[in-house]
Design a protein around this motif. Structure first.
Motif, PDB file in Angstrom:
ATOM      1  N   ILE A 544       0.844  -1.205   0.000  1.00 50.25           N
ATOM      2  CA  ILE A 544       0.000   0.000   0.000  1.00 50.25           C
ATOM      3  C   ILE A 544       0.873   1.245   0.000  1.00 50.25           C
ATOM      4  O   ILE A 544       0.666   2.196  -0.761  1.00 50.25           O
ATOM      5  N   GLU A 545       1.887   1.252   0.878  1.00 49.63           N
ATOM      6  CA  GLU A 545       2.785   2.409   0.973  1.00 49.63           C
ATOM      7  C   GLU A 545       3.515   2.634  -0.345  1.00 49.63           C
ATOM      8  O   GLU A 545       3.612   3.755  -0.844  1.00 49.63           O
ATOM      9  N   LYS A 546       4.011   1.554  -0.962  1.00 44.54           N
ATOM     10  CA  LYS A 546       4.752   1.675  -2.220  1.00 44.54           C
ATOM     11  C   LYS A 546       3.855   2.182  -3.346  1.00 44.54           C
ATOM     12  O   LYS A 546       4.240   3.062  -4.114  1.00 44.54           O
ATOM     13  N   PHE A 547       2.625   1.666  -3.417  1.00 46.82           N
ATOM     14  CA  PHE A 547       1.736   2.055  -4.500  1.00 46.82           C
ATOM     15  C   PHE A 547       1.217   3.481  -4.334  1.00 46.82           C
ATOM     16  O   PHE A 547       0.988   4.181  -5.314  1.00 46.82           O
ATOM     17  N   VAL A 548       1.004   3.903  -3.083  1.00 47.25           N
ATOM     18  CA  VAL A 548       0.579   5.288  -2.848  1.00 47.25           C
ATOM     19  C   VAL A 548       1.660   6.262  -3.323  1.00 47.25           C
ATOM     20  O   VAL A 548       1.367   7.288  -3.940  1.00 47.25           O
ATOM     21  N   PHE A 549       2.903   5.916  -3.065  1.00 46.44           N
ATOM     22  CA  PHE A 549       4.013   6.753  -3.528  1.00 46.44           C
ATOM     23  C   PHE A 549       4.027   6.825  -5.050  1.00 46.44           C
ATOM     24  O   PHE A 549       4.146   7.896  -5.638  1.00 46.44           O
ATOM     25  N   GLN A 550       3.876   5.675  -5.711  1.00 44.89           N
ATOM     26  CA  GLN A 550       3.957   5.720  -7.174  1.00 44.89           C
ATOM     27  C   GLN A 550       2.747   6.421  -7.771  1.00 44.89           C
ATOM     28  O   GLN A 550       2.844   7.100  -8.791  1.00 44.89           O
ATOM     29  N   ALA A 551       1.593   6.278  -7.122  1.00 45.08           N
ATOM     30  CA  ALA A 551       0.410   6.992  -7.603  1.00 45.08           C
ATOM     31  C   ALA A 551       0.649   8.498  -7.587  1.00 45.08           C
ATOM     32  O   ALA A 551       0.221   9.217  -8.494  1.00 45.08           O
ATOM     33  N   ALA A 552       1.353   8.976  -6.562  1.00 46.36           N
ATOM     34  CA  ALA A 552       1.646  10.416  -6.464  1.00 46.36           C
ATOM     35  C   ALA A 552       2.507  10.883  -7.628  1.00 46.36           C
ATOM     36  O   ALA A 552       2.351  12.001  -8.120  1.00 46.36           O
ATOM     37  N   THR A 553       3.420  10.036  -8.116  1.00 46.16           N
ATOM     38  CA  THR A 553       4.250  10.425  -9.261  1.00 46.16           C
ATOM     39  C   THR A 553       3.424  10.524 -10.537  1.00 46.16           C
ATOM     40  O   THR A 553       3.832  11.171 -11.501  1.00 46.16           O
ATOM     41  N   PHE A 554       2.238   9.891 -10.548  1.00 46.20           N
ATOM     42  CA  PHE A 554       1.323   9.999 -11.684  1.00 46.20           C
ATOM     43  C   PHE A 554       0.324  11.148 -11.495  1.00 46.20           C
ATOM     44  O   PHE A 554      -0.570  11.326 -12.317  1.00 46.20           O
ATOM     45  N   GLY A 555       0.453  11.878 -10.390  1.00 53.67           N
ATOM     46  CA  GLY A 555      -0.500  12.940 -10.115  1.00 53.67           C
ATOM     47  C   GLY A 555      -1.780  12.447  -9.482  1.00 53.67           C
ATOM     48  O   GLY A 555      -2.806  13.129  -9.495  1.00 53.67           O
ATOM     49  N   VAL A 556      -1.750  11.234  -8.916  1.00 45.19           N
ATOM     50  CA  VAL A 556      -2.922  10.659  -8.257  1.00 45.19           C
ATOM     51  C   VAL A 556      -2.627  10.583  -6.762  1.00 45.19           C
ATOM     52  O   VAL A 556      -1.692   9.902  -6.346  1.00 45.19           O
ATOM     53  N   PHE A 557      -3.413  11.285  -5.942  1.00 44.52           N
ATOM     54  CA  PHE A 557      -3.115  11.415  -4.517  1.00 44.52           C
ATOM     55  C   PHE A 557      -4.209  10.772  -3.669  1.00 44.52           C
ATOM     56  O   PHE A 557      -5.387  10.781  -4.033  1.00 44.52           O
ATOM     57  N   VAL A 558      -3.797  10.200  -2.536  1.00 41.90           N
ATOM     58  CA  VAL A 558      -4.717   9.481  -1.658  1.00 41.90           C
ATOM     59  C   VAL A 558      -5.108  10.368  -0.487  1.00 41.90           C
ATOM     60  O   VAL A 558      -4.243  10.879   0.226  1.00 41.90           O
ATOM     61  N   ASN A 559      -6.395  10.539  -0.303  1.00 43.73           N
ATOM     62  CA  ASN A 559      -6.879  11.346   0.816  1.00 43.73           C
ATOM     63  C   ASN A 559      -6.808  10.560   2.123  1.00 43.73           C
ATOM     64  O   ASN A 559      -6.781   9.331   2.126  1.00 43.73           O
ATOM     65  N   GLN A 560      -6.789  11.300   3.216  1.00 46.08           N
ATOM     66  CA  GLN A 560      -6.782  10.673   4.534  1.00 46.08           C
ATOM     67  C   GLN A 560      -8.101   9.918   4.746  1.00 46.08           C
ATOM     68  O   GLN A 560      -9.151  10.348   4.267  1.00 46.08           O
ATOM     69  N   PRO A 561      -8.080   8.761   5.440  1.00 44.82           N
ATOM     70  CA  PRO A 561      -9.334   8.031   5.649  1.00 44.82           C
ATOM     71  C   PRO A 561     -10.341   8.845   6.454  1.00 44.82           C
ATOM     72  O   PRO A 561      -9.968   9.587   7.361  1.00 44.82           O
ATOM     73  N   CYS A 562     -11.583   8.714   6.090  1.00 40.75           N
ATOM     74  CA  CYS A 562     -12.662   9.426   6.797  1.00 40.75           C
ATOM     75  C   CYS A 562     -13.827   8.462   6.982  1.00 40.75           C
ATOM     76  O   CYS A 562     -14.287   7.831   6.019  1.00 40.75           O
ATOM     77  N   LEU A 563     -14.301   8.379   8.194  1.00 43.01           N
ATOM     78  CA  LEU A 563     -15.332   7.401   8.528  1.00 43.01           C
ATOM     79  C   LEU A 563     -16.638   7.670   7.784  1.00 43.01           C
ATOM     80  O   LEU A 563     -17.409   6.744   7.524  1.00 43.01           O
ATOM     81  N   ASN A 564     -16.887   8.927   7.410  1.00 41.12           N
ATOM     82  CA  ASN A 564     -18.159   9.277   6.769  1.00 41.12           C
ATOM     83  C   ASN A 564     -18.098   9.315   5.250  1.00 41.12           C
ATOM     84  O   ASN A 564     -19.135   9.475   4.602  1.00 41.12           O
ATOM     85  N   THR A 565     -16.916   9.223   4.672  1.00 44.43           N
ATOM     86  CA  THR A 565     -16.821   9.268   3.209  1.00 44.43           C
ATOM     87  C   THR A 565     -16.077   8.062   2.622  1.00 44.43           C
ATOM     88  O   THR A 565     -16.333   7.683   1.481  1.00 44.43           O
ATOM     89  N   SER A 566     -15.158   7.478   3.373  1.00 44.66           N
ATOM     90  CA  SER A 566     -14.380   6.355   2.846  1.00 44.66           C
ATOM     91  C   SER A 566     -15.231   5.096   2.760  1.00 44.66           C
ATOM     92  O   SER A 566     -16.169   4.906   3.535  1.00 44.66           O
ATOM     93  N   ASP A 567     -14.868   4.227   1.814  1.00 40.01           N
ATOM     94  CA  ASP A 567     -15.538   2.940   1.656  1.00 40.01           C
ATOM     95  C   ASP A 567     -14.602   1.832   2.137  1.00 40.01           C
ATOM     96  O   ASP A 567     -13.523   2.106   2.646  1.00 40.01           O
ATOM     97  N   VAL A 568     -15.016   0.592   1.944  1.00 42.03           N
ATOM     98  CA  VAL A 568     -14.165  -0.535   2.329  1.00 42.03           C
ATOM     99  C   VAL A 568     -12.894  -0.540   1.486  1.00 42.03           C
ATOM    100  O   VAL A 568     -11.792  -0.733   1.990  1.00 42.03           O
ATOM    101  N   PHE A 569     -13.048  -0.289   0.181  1.00 38.83           N
ATOM    102  CA  PHE A 569     -11.924  -0.294  -0.752  1.00 38.83           C
ATOM    103  C   PHE A 569     -11.599   1.134  -1.186  1.00 38.83           C
ATOM    104  O   PHE A 569     -12.349   2.076  -0.916  1.00 38.83           O
TER     105      PHE A 569
END
Length: 976
Positions: A544-569
């Protein structure tokens, strides 16, 4: 007798074909399927009456349909003669079910991809004639044996297909196959050691001495021989009697069955009830499983099928669904033309850059990245060759460097015989595939293809008696075809030498299709691709950590988890114009997991959003019985930061026990129909903390003992999500991350003349081109001299802690704990005040170590710096030595805009290197260096490429003007 024949289940003919035999029905399906294949492929979306105009305009020659129908007739005759029509119909039936129900099916697997009948029936998606695949490699009419068609499905789709087969043929006739896990040398040594009087640490050390060969630990018998792979292991065995006793006992048990499991792919389908033939049992999920392993099941004459659940097919399905949901239309499909391999430059450029995370078959090992980057595939044949080359045999034989130099044309090679060129041209004269051996035998030795398959088998298994017979046949055939005897003998032994390494081309080509599909989706739909990739690895925090980093190099960023908006996946959120975001999957949080995340999300969807911590505890702990540990994890990972009013995580954790206690009392009182006298309004009021750690709020209710340190919370949060607040904070710096990246460097290296020895070979080879190439080599050597002097990398991060060490009176070392989106790093900064201007000394003093009792102003700040990795010989580790760093807001970059053609132009590379005359290693003043980045503008999107070039702040504007005068678009920009 149950040993005499394979019990193929009876295929039930459709109502309209009751009068047909199995052979006739298969022929009808095959010819109809081939017609549809050819029609779809060559005419596609064009009207039939306009096809002639289209073909003339695009200079496409009409295909030779006759050879397709001749091949189909030949295969059908062979299949019917061998009595395998029913087998093909059974396979066609369940694959047809999968396709009708939109279950992803792999393009093919194993040698079945070489059959045109399988292609016509839709069992495979590989055209065997186009790719030079051979039917005889799959089914040899001269050697009657059961065909073996293995199929890949998505993970969820596999269960649906198994259920369909069970319903069709009866649950009593379908079962999965057992497999036995055996005791390996490493495992039995540890297990046996627990019963002896030997320390666990010593046994752990000895277990570590056992090497892994071909994916399996070396046996204990080999470890104690004179030529043991580990001399230390053997010495301990000889000199330590307790150890010797344990190893001797372990040898007796090594290889014995330890546990049973269900085979990952094997399925049995029988024409009679299985309990009459084989003992059965139930698996952990209640599935019916044979008690015999696969080999024994086949000996009993039972039909074995391989249904493999492939994670990558599930990923492809998820990406397609995300894209279609985004546009509320069927934009993509699993059978889309764009997912069939073609010459898409974006896809092959992505592979050439080595961005292989999530790419099928190419992300398995670090060495593969280097191989793919070096080979730079530009066709499906190149991808297939890479899959065939990156295996133990070809690696040991050194075939990859040989393939690479020939593909790059840095080495001239000749074919042993010119007649071999049509057979070996796609692999640059290297015998790489088993099908090539068969074609050589056919063209040179006069073999038929079914005879050539027997030759291939004899060579692969090293059967000496049969090899001698085959040698005579091969040489006689070569002489009959007018080839010289010496050349024929040499060719035979050359083929024998390569036969050990040759791979099944049908399998390699089929898997290359799936490799291309995942690469195409990653290059064209990165947001949806990374959503799918992260979701597919939900439980693996390291990935997960490795893929989040590579996603950022593509301009795709991961938001912080939120109990009211995040899903299981993970899933794509609403996109801004410049940035793309993914919602963090709650199922990837440690101590939560997928099952608990499903409960949390379902509760939210049914009963509305969570409004406060009290509401969360009441609904999850008391109604769904989730434990305190779950609530703590949700707090620490920041998922309830946006629930209700902004709260301090320390306060929430400190008072969690009291909240649970009061809610418990409230629930008990309500269950007794009593009026609750408990007032929980105090929870929303602020709780004050003192340095002593004991204080009360205004109502004097409850106390908080001690506020946890921020660094401790960061570590806890990172353990839960693989990403701390620092990571999410850095991910918000979207533009900066794209420009400067992290500790992982991406290099800007010329495509050609990387190998100076190869270039010098060219230099001596041709007198005609000597002057031109001679200048190119010398220029390349001089220009690259400065480029290779430094291995500096640039990074953006947040300083967590600074430790100071005095080395001498004027020299100090700072140990900095820095975190960027790739994780925590420890950097060393050496400062020598003797070589520094007074103003610079004052600046460093104020930044890093102000007056006693006051923390450095750099702690907690986003910084921008550069340094290099240095090997620590004593500790055998690598450390980061920081050359300089500043606050992010003070950082600058020079951006040079190029088009894709200029990026691949060696002259442009040389010009850029010539203009830039400074590097971190030759800086002559105290000014901070400015990196040079390339903005490559394509037709559809732009991409930032980092280089190792940099210039001083004072010279930045001058160099920008130089580039502008040379005709480049260039500018100096602030990072923040």
């Amino acid at each position: 007798s149950i040993w005499s024949e394979v019990k193929i289940p009876k295929f039930e003919m459709p109502k309209n074909f009751q009068d047909f035999t199995f052979d006739d029905f298969m022929k009808v399906l095959s010819f109809e399927g081939l017609f549809c294949r050819l029609n779809d492929r060559f005419y596609n979306a064009f009207e039939l009456e306009k096809r002639e105009t289209f073909l003339r305009q695009s200079n496409i020659i009409l295909p030779d349909y006759q050879r397709y129908y001749d091949r189909l007739n030949y295969e059908l005759e062979a299949i019917c003669f061998m009595g395998f029509s029913t087998y093909f119909l059974v396979v066609w039936d369940y694959i047809n079910f999968a396709r009708k129900n939109f279950i992803p099916v792999g393009p093919g697997r194993g040698s079945a991809a070489g059959s045109l009948v399988a292609y016509s029936l839709g069992i495979t998606n590989i055209d065997p004639i186009e790719h030079g695949l051979l039917f005889e490699r799959f089914l040899n009419p001269s050697r009657k044996s059961m065909p073996d068609i293995d199929t890949d499905f998505s993970i969820d789709g596999r269960e649906m297909v198994i259920e369909y087969v069970s319903m069709k043929y009866g649950h009593e006739r379908v079962a999965q196959i057992a497999t036995f896990n055996k005791l390996t040398s490493k495992a039995i040594l540890k297990d046996m050691g627990r019963s002896g009087q030997v320390s666990g640490s010593l046994l752990e050390k000895m277990s570590g001495m056992i090497p892994i060969t071909r994916g399996k630990p070396v046996s204990l018998n080999l470890m104690i021989l004179e030529n043991s792979p580990s001399i230390d292991f053997r010495q301990l065995y000889l000199k330590n009697s307790p150890i010797k006793d344990i190893i001797d006992k372990s040898i007796r048990f090594e290889g014995m069955v330890k546990t049973t499991a269900v085979h990952a792919a094997g399925i049995v389908i029988s024409s009679i009830k299985l309990d009459e033939i084989v003992p059965l049992t139930r698996g952990t999920k209640g599935e019916i499983v044979t008690q015999y392993p696969m080999e024994n099941v086949e000996l009993l004459g039972l039909l074995k099928m391989d249904f493999l659940g492939l994670k990558n097919l599930s990923m492809i399905e998820t990406v397609v669904n995300f894209v279609n949901f985004k546009f509320r239309n069927s934009v993509l499909s699993l059978e889309a033309d764009c997912l069939r391999p073609h010459f898409d430059s974006n896809t092959y450029n992505l592979l050439a850059r080595g961005e292989l995370e999530g790419i099928f078959q190419l992300d398995a090992s670090p060495g593969m990245k280097e191989v793919v980057s070096d080979i730079r595939p530009n066709s499906i044949q190149d991808i297939s060759s890479i899959l065939a080359l990156y295996r133990p045999g070809p690696l040991d034989a050194g075939l990859i460097p040989q393939f690479l130099t020939r593909k790059r044309e840095t080495v001239f090679f000749r074919y042993h015989l010119m007649e071999l060129k049509p057979i070996l041209s796609e692999t640059y004269g290297i015998l790489l595939y088993q099908e090539q051996i068969m074609k050589v035998a056919q063209e040179m030795g006069g073999y038929s293809l079914d005879q050539a398959d027997l030759l291939r088998r004899a060579m692969g298994k090293k059967k000496l008696t049969e090899m001698q017979m085959q040698k005579k046949t091969f040489l006689d055939g070569c002489l009959n075809n007018s080839f010289e005897k010496n050349s024929s003998v040499e060719l035979f032994y050359q083929v024998v030498g390569f036969a050990e390494y040759c791979f099944n081309k049908s399998h390699s080509t089929a898997y290359a299709f799936t490799t291309y599909q995942t690469a195409w989706l990653k290059s064209h739909w990165p947001v949806e691709f990374f959503s799918s990739l992260l979701s597919a690895n939900l439980g693996d925090t390291e990935k997960i950590e490795k893929f989040v980093f590579q996603a950022a190099t593509f301009g795709v960023f991961v938001n912080q988890p939120c109990l009211n908006t995040s899903d299981v996946f993970f899933f794509p959120e609403i996109l801004s114009e410049k940035q793309s975001f993914l919602s963090f999957g709650l199922g990837s949080i440690n101590n939560i997991g997928e099952a608990v995340a499903v409960v949390i999300v379902t509760e939210r969807k049914v009963n509305g959003i969570y409004e406060s911590l009290t509401d969360i505890i009441e609904r999850l702990t008391f109604e769904h019985f989730l434990g305190k540990k779950t609530i703590e994890s949700l707090i620490l990972c920041g998922s309830i930061d946006k629930v209700g009013k902004k709260k301090n995580r320390n306060k929430l954790i400190s008072n969690l026990d009291q909240i649970i206690k009061w809610l418990g009392k409230k629930q008990k009182s309500q269950s007794r129909s009593q009026t609750s006298l408990l007032d929980l309004n105090w929870i929303s009021e602020p709780i004050t903390f003192t340095r002593k750690g004991l204080s009360e709020n205004k109502k004097g209710k409850y106390q908080a003992e001690k506020e946890s340190k921020e660094s401790e919370l960061q570590i806890l949060e990172k353990e839960l999500t693989s990403l701390s607040d620092i990571n999410f904070s850095l991910l918000e710096e979207a533009e900066s991350i794209l420009l400067a990246g992290s500790f992982f460097p991406q290099e800007f290296i010329p495509i050609y003349f990387q190998n100076l020895e190869a270039a010098q070979y060219y230099e001596n080879f041709s007198l005609k081109k000597k002057t031109k190439i001679h200048l190119g080599v010398r220029e390349n050597q001089l220009i690259n001299q400065l480029y290779n002097e430094t291995k500096h990398i640039w990074f953006i991060g947040i300083i967590l802690e600074i430790q100071k060490y005095n080395i001498s009176g004027t020299r100090i070392m700072l140990k900095l704990f820095i975190e960027d989106i790739s994780g925590l790093k420890i950097g060393l900064r050496f400062i020598d005040f003797r070589e520094m201007a007074t103003t610079k000394q004052v600046e460093i003093q104020s930044k890093f170590f102000p007056s006693s009792g006051v923390n450095s102003i750099m702690i907690g700040k986003k910084v921008y710096g550069y340094g290099f990795f240095q090997e620590d010989v004593n500790q055998e580790t690598t450390r980061l030595v920081i050359s300089d760093l500043i606050c992010l807001s003070e950082g600058k970059v020079v951006i040079l805009t190029l088009n894709p053609v200029q990026v691949n132009n060696n002259s442009i590379h040389s010009l850029i290197k010539t203009v830039v005359s400074n590097s971190p290693s030759d800086r002559k003043d105290d000014s901070f260096l400015v990196p040079i980045l390339l903005n490559v503008e394509g037709e559809k999107r732009s991409e930032i490429i980092r280089t190792r070039f940099c210039i001083t702040t004072k010279l930045a504007k001058i160099n920008v003007e130089k580039f502008k005068k040379l005709g480049f678009r260039c500018g100096l920009f602030k990072l923040n």
